[in-house]
Design a protein around this motif. Structure first.
Motif, short mmCIF file in Angstrom:
data_model
loop_
_atom_site.label_atom_id
_atom_site.label_comp_id
_atom_site.label_asym_id
_atom_site.label_seq_id
_atom_site.Cartn_x
_atom_site.Cartn_y
_atom_site.Cartn_z
N ASN A 287 0.66 -1.43 0.10
CA ASN A 287 0.13 0.02 0.02
C ASN A 287 0.68 1.36 0.10
N SER A 288 2.05 1.18 0.18
CA SER A 288 2.95 2.07 0.26
C SER A 288 3.91 2.44 -0.87
N CYS A 289 3.33 1.52 -2.15
CA CYS A 289 4.20 1.69 -3.21
C CYS A 289 3.83 2.94 -4.29
N GLY A 290 2.76 3.73 -3.67
CA GLY A 290 2.45 4.85 -4.47
C GLY A 290 1.41 4.30 -5.78
N ASP A 291 1.13 5.25 -6.57
CA ASP A 291 0.52 4.99 -7.84
C ASP A 291 1.20 4.41 -8.81
N VAL A 292 0.53 3.72 -9.84
CA VAL A 292 1.19 3.15 -10.96
C VAL A 292 2.22 3.86 -11.67
N PHE A 293 3.35 3.63 -11.90
CA PHE A 293 4.27 4.62 -12.72
C PHE A 293 3.79 5.15 -13.89
N GLY A 294 3.80 6.39 -14.18
CA GLY A 294 3.50 6.85 -15.38
C GLY A 294 1.90 7.21 -15.62
N LEU A 295 1.13 7.19 -14.53
CA LEU A 295 -0.22 7.18 -14.51
C LEU A 295 -0.48 9.07 -14.66
#
Length: 244
Positions: free
Chosen positions: A130-138
Protein backbone atom coordinates in the motif's frame (compact mmCIF):
# COMPACT_ATOMS: atom_id res chain seq x y z
CA UNK A 1 19.62 -16.59 -20.92
CA UNK A 2 22.69 -17.89 -19.12
CA UNK A 3 22.59 -20.79 -16.65
CA UNK A 4 25.23 -22.30 -14.40
CA UNK A 5 24.68 -26.08 -14.51
CA UNK A 6 26.49 -28.61 -12.35
CA UNK A 7 28.14 -30.86 -14.97
CA UNK A 8 31.00 -33.35 -14.63
CA UNK A 9 31.40 -35.05 -18.02
CA UNK A 10 30.43 -35.02 -21.69
CA UNK A 11 27.51 -37.26 -20.82
CA UNK A 12 26.10 -34.38 -18.76
CA UNK A 13 26.56 -32.05 -21.71
CA UNK A 14 24.68 -34.39 -24.01
CA UNK A 15 21.88 -34.83 -21.47
CA UNK A 16 21.41 -31.07 -21.16
CA UNK A 17 21.38 -30.61 -24.92
CA UNK A 18 18.89 -33.46 -25.33
CA UNK A 19 16.54 -31.98 -22.71
CA UNK A 20 16.21 -28.81 -24.80
CA UNK A 21 16.38 -30.32 -28.26
CA UNK A 22 13.23 -29.94 -30.31
CA UNK A 23 11.39 -27.96 -27.62
CA UNK A 24 9.08 -25.34 -29.10
CA UNK A 25 10.39 -21.88 -28.22
CA UNK A 26 14.03 -22.96 -27.85
CA UNK A 27 16.08 -21.56 -30.74
CA UNK A 28 19.65 -22.50 -29.80
CA UNK A 29 21.70 -24.09 -27.02
CA UNK A 30 25.40 -23.67 -26.22
CA UNK A 31 27.01 -25.80 -23.48
CA UNK A 32 30.51 -25.27 -22.03
CA UNK A 33 31.64 -28.08 -19.71
CA UNK A 34 34.78 -26.22 -18.56
CA UNK A 35 32.78 -23.30 -17.15
CA UNK A 36 29.53 -25.18 -16.26
CA UNK A 37 27.78 -22.70 -18.53
CA UNK A 38 24.65 -23.19 -20.65
CA UNK A 39 23.47 -20.40 -22.96
CA UNK A 40 19.91 -20.76 -24.26
CA UNK A 41 18.22 -18.54 -26.81
CA UNK A 42 14.52 -18.97 -26.17
CA UNK A 43 11.16 -17.23 -26.02
CA UNK A 44 10.12 -19.38 -23.03
CA UNK A 45 10.11 -18.10 -19.43
CA UNK A 46 13.47 -18.78 -17.78
CA UNK A 47 11.81 -20.98 -15.13
CA UNK A 48 10.51 -23.35 -17.81
CA UNK A 49 13.94 -23.60 -19.42
CA UNK A 50 15.45 -24.24 -16.01
CA UNK A 51 12.93 -27.02 -15.33
CA UNK A 52 13.83 -28.68 -18.63
CA UNK A 53 17.53 -28.59 -17.74
CA UNK A 54 16.88 -29.92 -14.24
CA UNK A 55 14.82 -32.81 -15.66
CA UNK A 56 18.26 -34.34 -16.36
CA UNK A 57 18.99 -34.45 -12.62
CA UNK A 58 21.45 -31.55 -12.81
CA UNK A 59 21.05 -28.42 -10.70
CA UNK A 60 20.78 -25.16 -12.63
CA UNK A 61 20.93 -21.49 -11.67
CA UNK A 62 19.96 -18.56 -13.89
CA UNK A 63 22.99 -16.22 -13.86
CA UNK A 64 22.15 -13.67 -16.52
CA UNK A 65 19.37 -12.67 -18.86
CA UNK A 66 19.75 -10.90 -22.15
CA UNK A 67 20.59 -11.27 -25.81
CA UNK A 68 23.41 -13.62 -26.74
CA UNK A 69 24.18 -11.58 -29.85
CA UNK A 70 24.47 -8.17 -28.22
CA UNK A 71 25.14 -6.79 -24.76
CA UNK A 72 21.90 -5.90 -22.97
CA UNK A 73 21.40 -2.27 -22.01
CA UNK A 74 20.42 -3.04 -18.44
CA UNK A 75 18.92 -5.70 -16.21
CA UNK A 76 16.87 -5.65 -13.01
CA UNK A 77 15.17 -8.04 -10.61
CA UNK A 78 12.25 -7.81 -8.16
CA UNK A 79 11.93 -10.37 -5.40
CA UNK A 80 8.20 -10.55 -4.78
CA UNK A 81 7.82 -11.27 -1.08
CA UNK A 82 5.79 -8.44 0.47
CA UNK A 83 2.01 -8.51 0.62
CA UNK A 84 -0.39 -11.37 1.18
CA UNK A 85 1.05 -14.28 3.08
CA UNK A 86 2.22 -17.26 1.06
CA UNK A 87 2.80 -15.41 -2.24
CA UNK A 88 6.44 -15.43 -3.31
CA UNK A 89 8.37 -15.18 -6.56
CA UNK A 90 11.04 -13.62 -8.74
CA UNK A 91 10.54 -11.23 -11.67
CA UNK A 92 13.42 -10.25 -13.93
CA UNK A 93 13.63 -7.44 -16.48
CA UNK A 94 16.18 -6.91 -19.23
CA UNK A 95 16.45 -4.09 -21.75
CA UNK A 96 17.38 -5.97 -24.91
CA UNK A 97 17.47 -2.77 -27.01
CA UNK A 98 16.34 0.84 -26.80
CA UNK A 99 12.71 -0.07 -27.45
CA UNK A 100 12.20 -3.52 -25.88
CA UNK A 101 12.07 -4.57 -22.23
CA UNK A 102 11.60 -8.29 -21.53
CA UNK A 103 9.78 -9.18 -18.29
CA UNK A 104 10.27 -12.78 -17.13
CA UNK A 105 8.90 -14.22 -13.91
CA UNK A 106 7.67 -17.06 -11.74
CA UNK A 107 5.31 -16.34 -8.84
CA UNK A 108 3.73 -18.93 -6.51
CA UNK A 109 0.78 -18.77 -4.14
CA UNK A 110 -1.47 -16.57 -6.29
CA UNK A 111 -5.23 -17.02 -6.54
CA UNK A 112 -5.99 -19.03 -9.69
CA UNK A 113 -6.85 -16.92 -12.71
CA UNK A 114 -5.66 -13.75 -14.41
CA UNK A 115 -3.99 -10.85 -12.62
CA UNK A 116 -2.42 -7.54 -13.63
CA UNK A 117 1.28 -6.71 -13.42
CA UNK A 118 2.34 -3.09 -12.85
CA UNK A 119 5.41 -1.01 -12.02
CA UNK A 120 4.56 1.47 -9.24
CA UNK A 121 6.20 4.82 -8.58
CA UNK A 122 7.83 4.17 -5.20
CA UNK A 123 10.17 1.57 -3.81
CA UNK A 124 8.62 2.09 -0.38
CA UNK A 125 7.38 -1.11 1.26
CA UNK A 126 7.24 0.29 4.82
CA UNK A 127 3.48 -0.36 4.82
CA UNK A 128 3.62 -3.31 2.47
CA UNK A 129 2.25 -2.89 -1.04
CA UNK A 130 0.00 0.00 0.00
CA UNK A 131 2.99 2.35 0.30
CA UNK A 132 4.27 1.74 -3.25
CA UNK A 133 2.43 4.79 -4.59
CA UNK A 134 0.42 5.00 -7.80
CA UNK A 135 1.21 3.12 -10.97
CA UNK A 136 4.31 4.55 -12.66
CA UNK A 137 3.44 7.02 -15.41
CA UNK A 138 -0.22 7.39 -14.53
CA UNK A 139 -1.35 10.71 -16.04
CA UNK A 140 -3.42 13.23 -14.13
CA UNK A 141 -6.34 12.77 -16.53
CA UNK A 142 -6.06 8.97 -16.25
CA UNK A 143 -7.19 8.71 -19.88
CA UNK A 144 -3.97 7.20 -21.23
CA UNK A 145 -2.41 3.84 -20.53
CA UNK A 146 0.26 4.34 -17.83
CA UNK A 147 3.88 3.49 -18.59
CA UNK A 148 3.91 1.06 -15.69
CA UNK A 149 1.17 -1.19 -17.05
CA UNK A 150 2.97 -4.37 -18.13
CA UNK A 151 0.08 -6.74 -18.81
CA UNK A 152 -1.88 -9.72 -17.62
CA UNK A 153 -0.40 -12.86 -16.09
CA UNK A 154 -2.29 -16.06 -15.28
CA UNK A 155 -1.93 -18.41 -12.32
CA UNK A 156 -2.80 -22.09 -12.68
CA UNK A 157 -4.94 -23.99 -10.19
CA UNK A 158 -1.85 -24.57 -8.04
CA UNK A 159 -1.27 -20.81 -7.80
CA UNK A 160 1.81 -20.70 -10.02
CA UNK A 161 2.28 -18.13 -12.77
CA UNK A 162 5.16 -18.41 -15.24
CA UNK A 163 5.36 -15.66 -17.81
CA UNK A 164 7.52 -13.87 -20.34
CA UNK A 165 6.20 -10.52 -21.59
CA UNK A 166 7.67 -7.77 -23.74
CA UNK A 167 7.05 -4.08 -23.24
CA UNK A 168 7.92 -1.24 -25.60
CA UNK A 169 7.24 1.59 -23.11
CA UNK A 170 9.37 0.66 -20.09
CA UNK A 171 13.09 1.37 -19.82
CA UNK A 172 15.00 -0.55 -17.16
CA UNK A 173 17.07 2.50 -16.19
CA UNK A 174 13.86 4.44 -15.41
CA UNK A 175 12.43 1.90 -12.97
CA UNK A 176 15.39 0.89 -10.77
CA UNK A 177 14.34 1.63 -7.18
CA UNK A 178 10.63 1.58 -7.96
CA UNK A 179 8.38 -1.40 -7.19
CA UNK A 180 6.72 -4.24 -9.04
CA UNK A 181 3.15 -5.02 -7.93
CA UNK A 182 0.68 -7.73 -8.87
CA UNK A 183 -2.97 -6.62 -8.63
CA UNK A 184 -5.68 -9.22 -8.22
CA UNK A 185 -7.92 -9.81 -11.22
CA UNK A 186 -7.71 -8.82 -14.85
CA UNK A 187 -8.17 -5.10 -15.50
CA UNK A 188 -11.10 -4.94 -17.93
CA UNK A 189 -12.75 -1.89 -16.41
CA UNK A 190 -13.82 1.11 -18.52
CA UNK A 191 -11.37 3.96 -18.72
CA UNK A 192 -10.20 6.26 -17.15
CA UNK A 193 -7.31 4.19 -15.85
CA UNK A 194 -7.53 3.79 -12.09
CA UNK A 195 -5.37 0.73 -11.35
CA UNK A 196 -4.58 1.95 -7.84
CA UNK A 197 -8.00 0.76 -6.64
CA UNK A 198 -7.35 -2.93 -7.31
CA UNK A 199 -6.28 -5.32 -4.57
CA UNK A 200 -2.47 -5.45 -4.37
CA UNK A 201 -1.50 -9.07 -3.83
CA UNK A 202 2.30 -8.94 -3.67
CA UNK A 203 5.11 -6.52 -4.40
CA UNK A 204 8.88 -6.15 -4.46
CA UNK A 205 11.49 -3.44 -4.99
CA UNK A 206 13.11 -3.37 -8.43
CA UNK A 207 16.89 -3.65 -8.02
CA UNK A 208 19.74 -3.63 -10.50
CA UNK A 209 20.93 -7.13 -11.42
CA UNK A 210 23.32 -9.02 -13.66
CA UNK A 211 22.83 -9.27 -17.38
CA UNK A 212 24.21 -11.96 -19.65
CA UNK A 213 27.85 -12.89 -18.85
CA UNK A 214 27.99 -10.47 -15.89
CA UNK A 215 27.58 -12.86 -12.95
CA UNK A 216 30.08 -15.70 -13.19
CA UNK A 217 30.57 -16.50 -9.51
CA UNK A 218 27.80 -15.43 -7.15
CA UNK A 219 24.20 -14.30 -7.10
CA UNK A 220 25.08 -11.44 -4.77
CA UNK A 221 28.64 -10.33 -4.04
CA UNK A 222 27.55 -8.53 -0.88
CA UNK A 223 26.69 -11.63 1.16
CA UNK A 224 29.27 -14.04 -0.26
CA UNK A 225 26.71 -16.80 -0.75
CA UNK A 226 27.62 -19.25 -3.50
CA UNK A 227 25.16 -19.68 -6.31
CA UNK A 228 24.44 -23.28 -5.24
CA UNK A 229 23.62 -22.17 -1.67
CA UNK A 230 21.38 -19.45 -3.08
CA UNK A 231 19.74 -21.97 -5.43
CA UNK A 232 18.53 -24.02 -2.47
CA UNK A 233 17.03 -21.14 -0.48
CA UNK A 234 13.22 -21.59 -0.16
CA UNK A 235 11.95 -18.11 -1.05
CA UNK A 236 9.08 -18.87 -3.40
CA UNK A 237 6.49 -20.08 -0.94
CA UNK A 238 5.70 -23.26 0.97
CA UNK A 239 7.07 -26.36 -0.70
CA UNK A 240 8.77 -24.37 -3.48
CA UNK A 241 12.39 -23.53 -4.18
CA UNK A 242 13.30 -20.07 -5.33
CA UNK A 243 14.50 -21.17 -8.78
CA UNK A 244 16.93 -18.26 -8.70
Amino acid sequence: MEFAVSMTCNGCVNSVKKSLQGVEGVKSVQVNLDTDQVIVESSLPSSKVQSLIESTGKRAVLQGYGNNATQSLGAAVAQMEFGQRGIRGIIRLVQTNQSTCVVDGTVDGLPAGKHKLYVHECGDISAGCNSCGDVFGLTESKKEKPLGEIGNIEADRDGRSQFRLTNTDLKVWDIIGRSMVIHQGQDDTPKPYMPQIYNRLVCGIIARSAGLFQNTKKICACDGVTLWDERDKPVAGPGRKSKI
